[in-house]
Design a protein around this motif. Structure first.
Motif, PDB file in Angstrom:
ATOM      1  N   TYR A  81       0.852  -1.196   0.000  1.00 25.10           N
ATOM      2  CA  TYR A  81       0.000   0.000   0.000  1.00 25.10           C
ATOM      3  C   TYR A  81       0.885   1.244   0.000  1.00 25.10           C
ATOM      4  CZ  TYR A  81      -3.808  -3.230   0.907  1.00 25.10           C
ATOM      5  OH  TYR A  81      -4.715  -4.256   0.791  1.00 25.10           O
ATOM      6  N   LYS A  82       1.943   1.166   0.812  1.00 25.33           N
ATOM      7  CA  LYS A  82       2.876   2.297   0.905  1.00 25.33           C
ATOM      8  C   LYS A  82       3.540   2.544  -0.448  1.00 25.33           C
ATOM      9  CE  LYS A  82       5.448   3.937   4.710  1.00 25.33           C
ATOM     10  NZ  LYS A  82       5.712   3.570   6.053  1.00 25.33           N
ATOM     11  N   GLU A  83       4.055   1.463  -1.025  1.00 22.89           N
ATOM     12  CA  GLU A  83       4.762   1.581  -2.312  1.00 22.89           C
ATOM     13  C   GLU A  83       3.865   2.143  -3.414  1.00 22.89           C
ATOM     14  OE1 GLU A  83       7.765  -2.183  -1.563  1.00 22.89           O
ATOM     15  OE2 GLU A  83       6.081  -2.413  -2.951  1.00 22.89           O
ATOM     16  N   ASN A  84       2.575   1.884  -3.274  1.00 23.36           N
ATOM     17  CA  ASN A  84       1.653   2.358  -4.312  1.00 23.36           C
ATOM     18  C   ASN A  84       0.956   3.661  -3.955  1.00 23.36           C
ATOM     19  OD1 ASN A  84       1.574   0.333  -6.634  1.00 23.36           O
ATOM     20  ND2 ASN A  84       1.558  -0.952  -4.807  1.00 23.36           N
ATOM     21  N   GLY A  85       1.426   4.285  -2.899  1.00 19.49           N
ATOM     22  CA  GLY A  85       0.896   5.600  -2.527  1.00 19.49           C
ATOM     23  C   GLY A  85      -0.533   5.568  -2.036  1.00 19.49           C
ATOM     24  N   ILE A  86      -0.932   4.418  -1.433  1.00 22.02           N
ATOM     25  CA  ILE A  86      -2.294   4.305  -0.898  1.00 22.02           C
ATOM     26  C   ILE A  86      -2.253   4.579   0.598  1.00 22.02           C
ATOM     27  CG2 ILE A  86      -4.256   2.738  -0.517  1.00 22.02           C
ATOM     28  CD1 ILE A  86      -3.258   1.200  -3.036  1.00 22.02           C
TER      29      ILE A  86
END
Ligand code: FAD
Ligand code: NDP
Length: 426
Positions: A81-86
């Protein structure tokens, strides 16, 4: 003060996890999507809680069953989620929603605004108190909806190995938990009001097979009655279950699975409701065009049966989630959701799948004293539902495809004679 997002998902269960995956596949930009969940962990495959999670040896534990491992896709650990900016806001309940203003208020006092809202709040387990039975506070009465419930169930099970467990309810939770209790070396007795287990789906012939199998594993059945009260020890633990028929069952623990209610309360009076859920159209869009609903909470048009239904199963949660995201991000390219209902369970060495609708006349087939058997449902001259126990991947695919085609059936005796061969030849 608050934050604003283009897309907000309320709820962090199965539907939320699959929706997030679909948003990323479709190129959502960093910072556009936020998920707010009351649960303290990232979305996970809830079915694991009544199966692998309860095993005495090598039990499934997070992070192994985060979404989307259930469909053999990538596992979305918190890092993803972090890596995808969520923005993943966990352990936070949404307290109120204002669909006119497009804002949500969280229990921490933050206001979050959205352009598009996806409601994925799932459902809550019905409590015995709602049927006038007191026992909610007893430490050995267990429900099973989320991870905290599953941890509690595991602790209680381990603390009374060799003891007596009473299972209230003969539906999915009752059946899957009774199997786990036996595997954990407890004596399990199932109590339910109907004449057979899984009364809403199984025919009496199918139910008899599972009941006999369960009995061979030591499970006892008390049918056609309900519990009326508990006996308690001085420490507040349940020691016995009293039934309406006057009998008393000694109990070291109780597992309750008496159905669910969709979590709709944030939207009562704001969105149109149907079948106890949020009514949506074939794009999963509610009566407010900025609000979509997916998973257990959504009542959607099930085209193949020609009715609006609310389905409480994981495949529907996953697919309705993907469809809603497609409809939001690519509205022109996305048609109406055309879903074939699919339910399944795995208990002991058994495994069944059901597709379609269990309406009309039934034709059973196969070897009910053996391993592979099933049934077709024929309504208004067409095959509308199929059940198969012990099938291979190809056989399950065949019954799914056949059910999707709704073939005309003129001769029930011939269908019975062909049995599974009918689906394999369509
Ligand atoms: P959920 O997965 O329940 O997620 C809802 C989420 O919303 C939760 O995280 C909840 O905390 C959150 N939430 C609710 N209200 C708020 C709020 N106000 N603010 C913030 N967050 C909120 N189906 C099958 O087909 N096969 C199976 O084998 C199977 N096994 C199951 C086993 C168990 C133990 C259970 C409980 C269910 C099982 N199901 C199974 C059903 C399946 O898991 C559900 O249909 C599916 O989880 C529905 O997904 P959902 O996202 O709609 O709801
Ligand atoms: P179900 O609706 O499957 O079953 C509830 C059972 O409890 C029914 O037999 C019901 O009878 C009975 N019941 C209702 N009220 C009482 C009462 N007062 N006393 C005794 N029995 C009662 O719900 P579950 O709780 O089993 O499952 C909860 C959710 O979890 C469902 O959405 C289910 O789909 C999901 N789930 C799905 C699984 C799967 O698909 N494999 C596995 C585990 C959970 P009646 O029909 O007469 O109301």
């Amino acid at each position: 003060m608050g934050r604003a997002f283009v897309y907000v998902i309320i709820g962090g269960g199965v539907a939320a996890g699959y929706a997030a995956h679909e948003f990323v596949k479709r190129g959502v930009a960093h910072g556009e999507l936020c998920i707010i969940s009351e649960e303290p962990v990232a979305p996970y495959e809830r079915p694991a809680l009544s199966k692998g999670y309860l095993l005495p040896e090598a039990p499934a534990r997070l992070p192994s069953f985060h979404c989307c491992v259930g469909t053999n896709e990538e596992r979305l650990a918190p890092k993803w989620y972090k890596e995808n900016g969520i923005e993943l806001i966990l352990g936070t309940r949404v307290k109120s929603a204002d669909v006119r203003r497009k804002t949500l208020l969280t229990a921490t006092g933050e206001t979050i605004s959205y352009k598009y809202l996806i409601v994925a709040t799932g459902a809550r387990a019905l409590k015995l108190e709602e049927f006038g039975v007191n026992g909610l506070d007893a430490p050995n009465v267990c429900y099973l909806r989320d991870l905290a419930d599953a941890d509690r169930l595991v602790d209680v099970m381990q603390s009374c190995s060799g003891g007596n467990a009473v299972v209230i309810g003969g539906g999915y939770i009752g059946m899957e938990c009774a199997a786990s209790l036996v595997i954990n070396k407890l004596n399990a007795t199932m109590v339910f009001p109907e004449a057979q287990c899984m009364a809403r789906l199984f025919t009496s012939r199918i139910a008899s097979y599972y009941e006999e199998f369960y009995q061979s594993k030591g499970v006892k059945f008390i049918k056609g009655t309900v519990l009326t009260s508990f006996d308690f020890s001085s420490e507040g633990k349940v020691t016995a279950v009293n039934l309406r028929d006057g009998s008393k069952l000694p109990a070291d623990m109780v597992v309750v699975g008496i159905g669910i209610r969709p979590n709709t309360s944030l939207f009562e009076g704001q969105l149109t409701m149907e079948k106890g859920g949020i009514k949506v159209n074939g794009k999963m869009q509610s009566s407010n065009t900025s609000v979509y609903a997916i998973g257990d909470v959504a009542a959607f048009p099930v085209k193949i049966v020609g009715e609006t239904r609310r389905l409480e199963h994981v495949d529907s949660a996953r697919k309705s989630a993907r469809h809603a995201v497609a409809a939001i991000m690519e509205p022109e390219k996305t048609g109406e959701f055309d879903y074939l209902p699919f339910f399944y369970s795995r208990v002991f060495t058994l495994s069944w799948q059901f597709y379609g609708d269990n309406a009309g006349e039934v034709v059973h087939f196969g070897d009910f004293s053996g391993h592979t058997f099933g049934a077709y449902w024929i309504n208004k001259g067409h095959l509308v539902g199929s059940f198969l126990e012990g099938g291979t991947k190809e056989q399950y695919e065949a019954i799914a495809q056949t059910t999707r085609l709704k073939p005309k059936i003129e001769d029930l005796a011939e269908l019975e004679r062909q049995g599974l061969g009918f689906a394999l030849s369509v």
